[in-house]
Write an enzyme that holds these catalytic residues in place. Structure first.
Site, PDB file in Angstrom:
ATOM      1  N   SER A 158       0.832  -1.210   0.000  1.00  0.00           N
ATOM      2  CA  SER A 158       0.000   0.000   0.000  1.00  0.00           C
ATOM      3  C   SER A 158       0.862   1.253   0.000  1.00  0.00           C
ATOM      4  O   SER A 158       1.963   1.276   0.540  1.00  0.00           O
ATOM      5  CB  SER A 158      -0.913   0.033   1.227  1.00  0.00           C
ATOM      6  OG  SER A 158      -1.635   1.247   1.227  1.00  0.00           O
ATOM      7  N   LYS A 212      -4.284  -6.756   3.703  1.00  0.00           N
ATOM      8  CA  LYS A 212      -4.290  -5.616   2.767  1.00  0.00           C
ATOM      9  C   LYS A 212      -5.729  -5.297   2.337  1.00  0.00           C
ATOM     10  O   LYS A 212      -6.112  -4.132   2.188  1.00  0.00           O
ATOM     11  CB  LYS A 212      -3.417  -5.937   1.544  1.00  0.00           C
ATOM     12  CG  LYS A 212      -3.529  -4.931   0.383  1.00  0.00           C
ATOM     13  CD  LYS A 212      -3.002  -3.579   0.771  1.00  0.00           C
ATOM     14  CE  LYS A 212      -2.977  -2.469  -0.240  1.00  0.00           C
ATOM     15  NZ  LYS A 212      -3.664  -2.481  -1.453  1.00  0.00           N
ATOM     16  N   HIS A 215      -7.319  -3.479   5.126  1.00  0.00           N
ATOM     17  CA  HIS A 215      -6.720  -2.128   5.107  1.00  0.00           C
ATOM     18  C   HIS A 215      -7.486  -1.252   4.114  1.00  0.00           C
ATOM     19  O   HIS A 215      -7.846  -0.114   4.398  1.00  0.00           O
ATOM     20  CB  HIS A 215      -5.241  -2.238   4.722  1.00  0.00           C
ATOM     21  CG  HIS A 215      -4.633  -0.965   4.207  1.00  0.00           C
ATOM     22  ND1 HIS A 215      -4.891  -0.477   2.939  1.00  0.00           N
ATOM     23  CD2 HIS A 215      -3.824  -0.049   4.788  1.00  0.00           C
ATOM     24  CE1 HIS A 215      -4.249   0.674   2.773  1.00  0.00           C
ATOM     25  NE2 HIS A 215      -3.593   0.948   3.878  1.00  0.00           N
ATOM     26  N   ASN A 216      -7.757  -1.804   2.937  1.00  0.00           N
ATOM     27  CA  ASN A 216      -8.477  -1.024   1.919  1.00  0.00           C
ATOM     28  C   ASN A 216      -9.908  -0.732   2.357  1.00  0.00           C
ATOM     29  O   ASN A 216     -10.428   0.350   2.078  1.00  0.00           O
ATOM     30  CB  ASN A 216      -8.487  -1.771   0.586  1.00  0.00           C
ATOM     31  CG  ASN A 216      -7.158  -1.667  -0.138  1.00  0.00           C
ATOM     32  OD1 ASN A 216      -6.128  -1.447   0.487  1.00  0.00           O
ATOM     33  ND2 ASN A 216      -7.173  -1.825  -1.434  1.00  0.00           N
ATOM     34  N   GLU A 219      -9.716   2.047   4.621  1.00  0.00           N
ATOM     35  CA  GLU A 219      -9.430   3.226   3.782  1.00  0.00           C
ATOM     36  C   GLU A 219     -10.743   3.787   3.198  1.00  0.00           C
ATOM     37  O   GLU A 219     -10.964   5.003   3.201  1.00  0.00           O
ATOM     38  CB  GLU A 219      -8.467   2.786   2.679  1.00  0.00           C
ATOM     39  CG  GLU A 219      -8.071   3.821   1.671  1.00  0.00           C
ATOM     40  CD  GLU A 219      -7.199   3.172   0.576  1.00  0.00           C
ATOM     41  OE1 GLU A 219      -6.227   2.459   0.899  1.00  0.00           O
ATOM     42  OE2 GLU A 219      -7.519   3.378  -0.616  1.00  0.00           O
TER      43      GLU A 219
END
Ligand SMILES: NC(=O)c1ccc[n+]([C@@H]2O[C@H](COP(=O)([O-])OP(=O)(O)OC[C@H]3O[C@@H](n4cnc5c(N)ncnc54)[C@H](OP(=O)(O)O)[C@@H]3O)[C@@H](O)[C@H]2O)c1
Length: 502
Positions: A158, A212, A215-216, A219
């Site tokens: 990222s 990940k 995480h997105n 986000e």
């Protein structure tokens, strides 16, 4: 076998003998896929003292890249055979190509590249997939490559273009022994916070790509919450310059983060043609690539509530229905906007609503990671995961230090909201948070993520929810049975409800 002389070495202008000697040795690292992420990662790896071989399907891209970077320890290959031959063993090959598979059975460009590589590689060579691959696809590749005697790492990366060049946050998953081989390179290229590299071994198999993905999702939540703050200010009559100043100021405080920072900078930006705010000229239709939706699907599979992230994904979907919204705006009525709160007071209230909602978004995302980690027996360390998000990645933020501390103090924390630091913040901010949700609702300003966050907070802290009536309904129409408050847990009851006609 293709001879090495066919490889287009990056011979720098005026390069001395030493440089050529570097070039004539085998490369430490290889990267396939020279689009924006790949090119920047290569430059990052090279800048840490490693020689890097590169390959791109369209060979002109390779040639242009090599020509653009004279003097660097780069080896450009026109064929995969040349590329593989140029690498020191065990070979470390990072694939950074378009990933489109959305189910473990789907095949995409990553699979195509892997298939081409397999006959060229030797036992124990390492393939790293650094794209945004679906974690189930990564699990499938992990098993498949192990059967072929090859080692595989599925690494979430990222930070976009800038992160890839200067130091991303990296989330690698795969066997711990393979991570140990990759560790020196990954730790040297990752972002650093307080001297600690923003990369750890996340866990086996698809764990890296899974983290990940979440995480997105977080986000998505962060971005939507910031947009809702902006929208309330806009309806309250703030100019874009005033809003930019607010975000710039917030970026100096507890909410310091990359996304707050770029929001302030974006709001400052003027269109050179018209002099108007560029943000106000951008069509209000949000795009998305899929990781948010994957996060939602995974939450549903795990029975975990991620209502803030859910609201953020749905807000993007609804934004994309522009024609339908424009038509509905002429038919469906709402209240006239009338915000009388003094500007300074409103800024403080929205600050608190944003801060509290952001905590909820992280609490939900981390709860999902915890649940999935336990189900898959990945042995995830939430504190260390939060620590590698402090730098390099899109959600990097000051308050990730507090999250890291919360899990370091109590690794068994059942929900982030329950850490003493966050109990305190939520206590301090909640009055303003409630007032902002009320004010937005009364004025007809959509705030789906703010209100979903508050709904989660109030539901999570409720000793008694109205699910008793819900259980009665289920038993009424489907004889699903229920537990009673006055009888031992697990003992099930059914009522013979009256018959309903019509
Ligand atoms: N962009 C970002 O900010 C960002 C951030 C984090 C992660 N990622 C992930 O990183 C990966 C790379 O992203 P990107 O934006 O740099 O590039 P991209 O646009 O996703 O992919 C373009 C690259 O893939 C190659 N490619 C496509 N199909 C191929 C095939 N069948 N065989 C071989 N190569 C093929 C292209 O080669 P040709 O030149 O020959 O077409 C090109 O090098 C993606 O998985 C993306 O989701 C991107």
């Amino acid at each position: 076998m293709t001879c090495l002389s066919k490889i287009s070495f990056a011979k720098p202008k005026g390069a001395g003998k030493d440089r050529f000697q570097i070039m004539s040795k085998k490369s430490d690292f290889g990267l396939i896929g020279l689009a924006v992420m790949g090119q920047n990662l290569v430059l990052n790896v090279e800048s840490r003292g490693f020689q890097v071989s590169v390959y791109n399907r369209t060979t002109s891209v390779t040639d242009e890249f090599i020509a653009k970077h004279p003097g660097k320890a780069l080896v450009g290959a026109h064929t995969l055979e040349e590329f593989v031959q140029s690498l020191a063993m065990p070979r470390k090959i990072h694939i950074m190509v378009k990933s489109t598979a959305v189910a473990d059975s789907d095949r995409d460009a990553v699979d195509a590249v892997i298939e081409q590589l397999i006959p060229l590689l030797a036992k124990d060579d390492i393939i790293i997939d650094g794209g945004n691959s679906f974690y189930k696809t990564t699990e499938r590749r992990d098993v498949y490559l192990a059967e072929k005697g090859l080692r595989f790492i599925g690494a979430g990366v990222s930070g976009g273009e800038e992160g890839a060049r200067k130091g991303p946050s990296i989330m690698p998953g795969g066997p711990a022994s393979t991570w140990e081989v990759m560790k020196p390179i990954f730790e040297s290229i990752a972002a650093k916070v307080d001297g600690e590299p923003c990369v750890i071994h996340i866990g086996p198999g698809g764990a890296g790509h899974y983290v990940k993905m979440i995480h997105n999702g977080i986000e998505y939540g962060d971005m939507q919450l910031i947009c809702e703050a902006y929208n309330i200010f806009k309806h309250a009559g703030f100019t874009t310059d005033e809003m930019a100043a607010i975000f710039n100021e917030w970026n100096e405080g507890a909410m310091q983060s990359y996304l707050i920072q770029i929001s302030g900078k974006a709001l400052e930006q003027k269109d050179p043609e018209t002099g108007a705010s560029i943000v106000e000229l951008i069509v209000d239709k949000a795009g998305q690539k899929g990781t948010g939706q994957w996060t939602l699907m995974n939450a549903a599979e795990n029975g975990i509530v991620i209502s803030t992230i859910n609201a953020a994904v749905e807000a993007r979907i609804l934004s994309s229905k522009k024609k339908a919204r424009v038509a509905a705006s002429k038919l469906l009525t709402g209240p006239a906007v009338n915000i009388t709160t003094a500007k300074a007071e409103l800024v403080k209230k929205v600050h608190d609503a944003l801060y509290a909602s952001k905590i909820i978004s992280y609490a939900q995302g981390l709860d999902l990671i915890k649940s999935m980690g336990e189900a898959k027996k990945w042995g995830l360390d939430l504190g260390r995961i939060a620590s590698i998000w402090r730098g390099g990645c899109i959600i990097r933020a000051r308050f990730l230090n507090s999250i890291t501390d919360a899990y370091r103090e109590n690794p068994e924390l059942s929900n982030l909201m329950l850490a003493p630091f966050f109990i305190d913040v939520l206590t301090q901010t909640q009055q303003n948070w409630r007032e902002v949700v009320s004010l937005a609702t009364l004025n007809g300003i959509p705030c789906p993520a703010f209100s979903a966050s508050l709904g989660y907070y109030d539901s999570y802290r409720a000793e008694r929810l109205p699910a008793n009536l819900l259980q009665a309904q289920r038993d009424f129409f489907g004889a699903h049975t229920y537990e009673r408050t006055d009888k031992p847990e697990g003992q099930m009851f059914h009522t013979d409800w009256p018959e309903v006609i019509g």
